[in-house]
Design a protein around this motif. Structure first.
Motif, PDB file in Angstrom:
ATOM      1  N   ASP A  17      -5.084   4.624  14.198  1.00 35.05           N
ATOM      2  CA  ASP A  17      -6.392   4.299  14.748  1.00 35.05           C
ATOM      3  C   ASP A  17      -6.623   2.796  14.637  1.00 35.05           C
ATOM      4  N   ALA A  18      -7.350   2.247  15.577  1.00 31.85           N
ATOM      5  CA  ALA A  18      -7.663   0.821  15.556  1.00 31.85           C
ATOM      6  C   ALA A  18      -8.539   0.495  14.355  1.00 31.85           C
ATOM      7  N   GLY A  19      -8.434  -0.723  13.873  1.00 32.73           N
ATOM      8  CA  GLY A  19      -9.291  -1.173  12.787  1.00 32.73           C
ATOM      9  C   GLY A  19      -8.501  -1.717  11.621  1.00 32.73           C
ATOM     10  N   LYS A  20      -9.221  -2.248  10.662  1.00 27.62           N
ATOM     11  CA  LYS A  20      -8.631  -2.849   9.469  1.00 27.62           C
ATOM     12  C   LYS A  20      -8.040  -1.761   8.578  1.00 27.62           C
ATOM     13  N   LYS A  21      -6.861  -2.048   8.032  1.00 31.31           N
ATOM     14  CA  LYS A  21      -6.187  -1.114   7.135  1.00 31.31           C
ATOM     15  C   LYS A  21      -5.805  -1.831   5.857  1.00 31.31           C
ATOM     16  N   GLU A  22      -5.848  -1.124   4.747  1.00 29.90           N
ATOM     17  CA  GLU A  22      -5.364  -1.646   3.471  1.00 29.90           C
ATOM     18  C   GLU A  22      -4.431  -0.623   2.868  1.00 29.90           C
ATOM     19  N   PHE A  23      -3.297  -1.119   2.358  1.00 27.47           N
ATOM     20  CA  PHE A  23      -2.330  -0.257   1.708  1.00 27.47           C
ATOM     21  C   PHE A  23      -1.942  -0.904   0.389  1.00 27.47           C
ATOM     22  N   PHE A  24      -1.782  -0.100  -0.618  1.00 30.07           N
ATOM     23  CA  PHE A  24      -1.380  -0.586  -1.927  1.00 30.07           C
ATOM     24  C   PHE A  24      -0.002  -0.034  -2.243  1.00 30.07           C
ATOM     25  N   TRP A  25       0.875  -0.917  -2.684  1.00 34.35           N
ATOM     26  CA  TRP A  25       2.262  -0.556  -2.948  1.00 34.35           C
ATOM     27  C   TRP A  25       2.565  -0.852  -4.403  1.00 34.35           C
ATOM     28  N   GLU A  26       2.893   0.184  -5.171  1.00 34.23           N
ATOM     29  CA  GLU A  26       3.239  -0.003  -6.576  1.00 34.23           C
ATOM     30  C   GLU A  26       4.714  -0.369  -6.671  1.00 34.23           C
ATOM     31  N   LEU A  27       4.976  -1.644  -6.888  1.00 34.15           N
ATOM     32  CA  LEU A  27       6.340  -2.149  -6.893  1.00 34.15           C
ATOM     33  C   LEU A  27       7.208  -1.485  -7.946  1.00 34.15           C
ATOM     34  N   SER A  28       6.634  -1.205  -9.114  1.00 35.81           N
ATOM     35  CA  SER A  28       7.430  -0.643 -10.205  1.00 35.81           C
ATOM     36  C   SER A  28       7.977   0.743  -9.862  1.00 35.81           C
ATOM     37  N   LYS A  29       7.294   1.491  -9.010  1.00 35.11           N
ATOM     38  CA  LYS A  29       7.774   2.826  -8.624  1.00 35.11           C
ATOM     39  C   LYS A  29       8.963   2.756  -7.675  1.00 35.11           C
ATOM     40  N   ASN A  30       9.206   1.580  -7.098  1.00 34.57           N
ATOM     41  CA  ASN A  30      10.326   1.395  -6.181  1.00 34.57           C
ATOM     42  C   ASN A  30      11.415   0.513  -6.771  1.00 34.57           C
ATOM     43  N   ASN A  31      11.374   0.310  -8.093  1.00 33.72           N
ATOM     44  CA  ASN A  31      12.367  -0.514  -8.797  1.00 33.72           C
ATOM     45  C   ASN A  31      12.502  -1.908  -8.193  1.00 33.72           C
ATOM     46  N   ILE A  32      11.370  -2.531  -7.834  1.00 34.94           N
ATOM     47  CA  ILE A  32      11.366  -3.885  -7.301  1.00 34.94           C
ATOM     48  C   ILE A  32      11.310  -4.851  -8.480  1.00 34.94           C
ATOM     49  N   THR A  33      12.306  -5.700  -8.584  1.00 34.31           N
ATOM     50  CA  THR A  33      12.384  -6.641  -9.704  1.00 34.31           C
ATOM     51  C   THR A  33      11.751  -7.979  -9.325  1.00 34.31           C
ATOM     52  N   SER A  34      11.623  -8.851 -10.290  1.00 37.13           N
ATOM     53  CA  SER A  34      11.078 -10.188 -10.056  1.00 37.13           C
ATOM     54  C   SER A  34      11.937 -10.933  -9.049  1.00 37.13           C
TER      55      SER A  34
END
Length: 55
Positions: A17-34
């Motif tokens: 749908d059109a409009g502003k969207k916000e998504f939150f991504w928990e990096l630690s759950k995807n093993n994203i390192t520094s």
């Protein structure tokens, strides 16, 4: 050299749908390192990218 690989897909839908969207991504759950990453947003036939730093 930089290593290029897809780490995650947050939303994969053909239509939103059109409009502003916000998504939150928990990096630690995807093993994203520094480090430095390039975030790519694909909308229709356009790509938008931003550099992000994970600490």
């Amino acid at each position: 050299m930089y290593k290029r690989q897809q780490l995650a897909v947050l939303i994969n839908k053909q239509a939103q749908d059109a409009g502003k969207k916000e998504f939150f991504w928990e990096l630690s759950k995807n093993n994203i390192t520094s480090g430095m990453y390039i975030l790519v947003l694909q909308v229709d036939n356009k790509n938008y990218s931003r550099k992000i730093i994970v600490q």
